[in-house]
Design a protein around this motif. Structure first.
Motif, mmCIF file in Angstrom:
data_model
loop_
_atom_site.group_PDB
_atom_site.id
_atom_site.type_symbol
_atom_site.label_atom_id
_atom_site.label_comp_id
_atom_site.label_asym_id
_atom_site.label_seq_id
_atom_site.Cartn_x
_atom_site.Cartn_y
_atom_site.Cartn_z
ATOM 1 N N PRO A 1 104.312 -141.779 127.644
ATOM 2 C CA PRO A 1 103.765 -141.862 128.994
ATOM 3 C C PRO A 1 104.066 -140.621 129.825
ATOM 4 O O PRO A 1 104.960 -139.832 129.498
ATOM 5 C CB PRO A 1 104.481 -143.082 129.582
ATOM 6 C CG PRO A 1 105.780 -143.098 128.864
ATOM 7 C CD PRO A 1 105.465 -142.643 127.468
ATOM 8 N N SER A 2 103.325 -140.501 130.913
ATOM 9 C CA SER A 2 103.609 -139.444 131.887
ATOM 10 C C SER A 2 104.976 -139.712 132.509
ATOM 11 O O SER A 2 105.515 -140.825 132.397
ATOM 12 C CB SER A 2 102.549 -139.452 132.982
ATOM 13 O OG SER A 2 102.653 -140.651 133.745
ATOM 14 N N VAL A 3 105.525 -138.728 133.163
ATOM 15 C CA VAL A 3 106.813 -138.898 133.841
ATOM 16 C C VAL A 3 106.701 -140.013 134.871
ATOM 17 O O VAL A 3 107.594 -140.865 134.990
ATOM 18 C CB VAL A 3 107.269 -137.570 134.494
ATOM 19 C CG1 VAL A 3 108.495 -137.783 135.356
ATOM 20 C CG2 VAL A 3 107.529 -136.530 133.433
ATOM 21 N N HIS A 4 105.610 -140.029 135.609
ATOM 22 C CA HIS A 4 105.404 -141.049 136.643
ATOM 23 C C HIS A 4 105.437 -142.457 136.034
ATOM 24 O O HIS A 4 106.125 -143.341 136.540
ATOM 25 C CB HIS A 4 104.071 -140.797 137.353
ATOM 26 C CG HIS A 4 103.747 -141.798 138.400
ATOM 27 N ND1 HIS A 4 104.379 -141.845 139.613
ATOM 28 C CD2 HIS A 4 102.859 -142.819 138.407
ATOM 29 C CE1 HIS A 4 103.901 -142.847 140.330
ATOM 30 N NE2 HIS A 4 102.976 -143.449 139.616
ATOM 31 N N LEU A 5 104.720 -142.656 134.926
ATOM 32 C CA LEU A 5 104.702 -143.975 134.290
ATOM 33 C C LEU A 5 106.056 -144.306 133.673
ATOM 34 O O LEU A 5 106.513 -145.446 133.753
ATOM 35 C CB LEU A 5 103.593 -144.059 133.242
ATOM 36 C CG LEU A 5 103.490 -145.387 132.486
ATOM 37 C CD1 LEU A 5 103.350 -146.578 133.440
ATOM 38 C CD2 LEU A 5 102.326 -145.339 131.502
ATOM 39 N N ALA A 6 106.710 -143.327 133.076
ATOM 40 C CA ALA A 6 108.030 -143.576 132.488
ATOM 41 C C ALA A 6 109.013 -144.059 133.557
ATOM 42 O O ALA A 6 109.806 -144.978 133.316
ATOM 43 C CB ALA A 6 108.557 -142.312 131.810
ATOM 44 N N ILE A 7 108.969 -143.467 134.731
ATOM 45 C CA ILE A 7 109.840 -143.891 135.835
ATOM 46 C C ILE A 7 109.500 -145.315 136.254
ATOM 47 O O ILE A 7 110.399 -146.139 136.466
ATOM 48 C CB ILE A 7 109.743 -142.910 137.014
ATOM 49 C CG1 ILE A 7 110.366 -141.564 136.630
ATOM 50 C CG2 ILE A 7 110.412 -143.482 138.263
ATOM 51 C CD1 ILE A 7 110.089 -140.438 137.603
ATOM 52 N N LYS A 8 108.212 -145.629 136.373
ATOM 53 C CA LYS A 8 107.808 -146.990 136.748
ATOM 54 C C LYS A 8 108.285 -148.016 135.726
ATOM 55 O O LYS A 8 108.779 -149.083 136.088
ATOM 56 C CB LYS A 8 106.278 -147.075 136.897
ATOM 57 C CG LYS A 8 105.748 -146.412 138.153
ATOM 58 C CD LYS A 8 104.231 -146.384 138.194
ATOM 59 C CE LYS A 8 103.632 -147.721 138.453
ATOM 60 N NZ LYS A 8 102.165 -147.661 138.662
ATOM 61 N N VAL A 9 108.159 -147.683 134.451
ATOM 62 C CA VAL A 9 108.581 -148.593 133.384
ATOM 63 C C VAL A 9 110.092 -148.801 133.453
ATOM 64 O O VAL A 9 110.582 -149.937 133.413
ATOM 65 C CB VAL A 9 108.160 -148.063 131.991
ATOM 66 C CG1 VAL A 9 108.833 -148.832 130.868
ATOM 67 C CG2 VAL A 9 106.643 -148.119 131.844
ATOM 68 N N ALA A 10 110.840 -147.719 133.556
ATOM 69 C CA ALA A 10 112.299 -147.821 133.606
ATOM 70 C C ALA A 10 112.751 -148.650 134.803
ATOM 71 O O ALA A 10 113.628 -149.514 134.671
ATOM 72 C CB ALA A 10 112.920 -146.429 133.651
ATOM 73 N N ARG A 11 112.173 -148.415 135.963
ATOM 74 C CA ARG A 11 112.549 -149.180 137.153
ATOM 75 C C ARG A 11 112.227 -150.656 136.989
ATOM 76 O O ARG A 11 113.014 -151.516 137.365
ATOM 77 C CB ARG A 11 111.855 -148.616 138.390
ATOM 78 C CG ARG A 11 112.459 -147.318 138.859
ATOM 79 C CD ARG A 11 111.807 -146.819 140.112
ATOM 80 N NE ARG A 11 112.424 -145.563 140.535
ATOM 81 C CZ ARG A 11 111.881 -144.734 141.384
ATOM 82 N NH1 ARG A 11 110.702 -144.999 141.933
ATOM 83 N NH2 ARG A 11 112.500 -143.622 141.725
ATOM 84 N N ALA A 12 111.057 -150.952 136.430
ATOM 85 C CA ALA A 12 110.667 -152.346 136.236
ATOM 86 C C ALA A 12 111.623 -153.052 135.271
ATOM 87 O O ALA A 12 111.895 -154.244 135.425
ATOM 88 C CB ALA A 12 109.233 -152.421 135.692
ATOM 89 N N LEU A 13 112.157 -152.304 134.312
ATOM 90 C CA LEU A 13 113.057 -152.882 133.319
ATOM 91 C C LEU A 13 114.520 -152.812 133.745
ATOM 92 O O LEU A 13 115.401 -153.258 133.011
ATOM 93 C CB LEU A 13 112.864 -152.184 131.968
ATOM 94 C CG LEU A 13 111.475 -152.340 131.351
ATOM 95 C CD1 LEU A 13 111.378 -151.550 130.056
ATOM 96 C CD2 LEU A 13 111.132 -153.808 131.120
ATOM 97 N N GLY A 14 114.776 -152.249 134.904
ATOM 98 C CA GLY A 14 116.144 -152.183 135.409
ATOM 99 C C GLY A 14 117.033 -151.237 134.637
ATOM 100 O O GLY A 14 118.218 -151.488 134.454
#
Length: 77
Positions: free
Chosen positions: A55-68
């Motif tokens: 994923p893009s950096v933006h999506l990777a950050i969103k995924v990580a945040r959603a997963l805590g």
């Protein structure tokens, strides 16, 4: 210019995809609910978990945040 199509994960053994999948399950998300949470298709979540999509950096950050967790914990060495 990069060729069209998915960008494969750099790790051929599937460790990144396994970490994403395990984190998703531990957070209580299905593939569909995770997709809705980060505003992508379920196919994108499947592709990340199978290592077929980096994923893009933006999506990777969103995924990580959603997963805590952190981006480094999911995509790091």
């Amino acid at each position: 210019m990069a060729p069209p199509g998915p960008v494969r994960s750099a790790e051929p053994d599937g460790a990144i995809g396994t970490r994403i999948k395990e984190a998703r399950k531990a957070a209580g998300f299905t593939q569909q609910s995770m997709a809705a949470e980060v505003q992508v298709s379920r196919q994108t979540v499947i592709a990340m978990e199978s290592g077929d999509y980096a994923p893009s950096v933006h999506l990777a950050i969103k995924v990580a945040r959603a997963l805590g967790t952190t981006v480094e914990a999911l995509w790091g060495p």
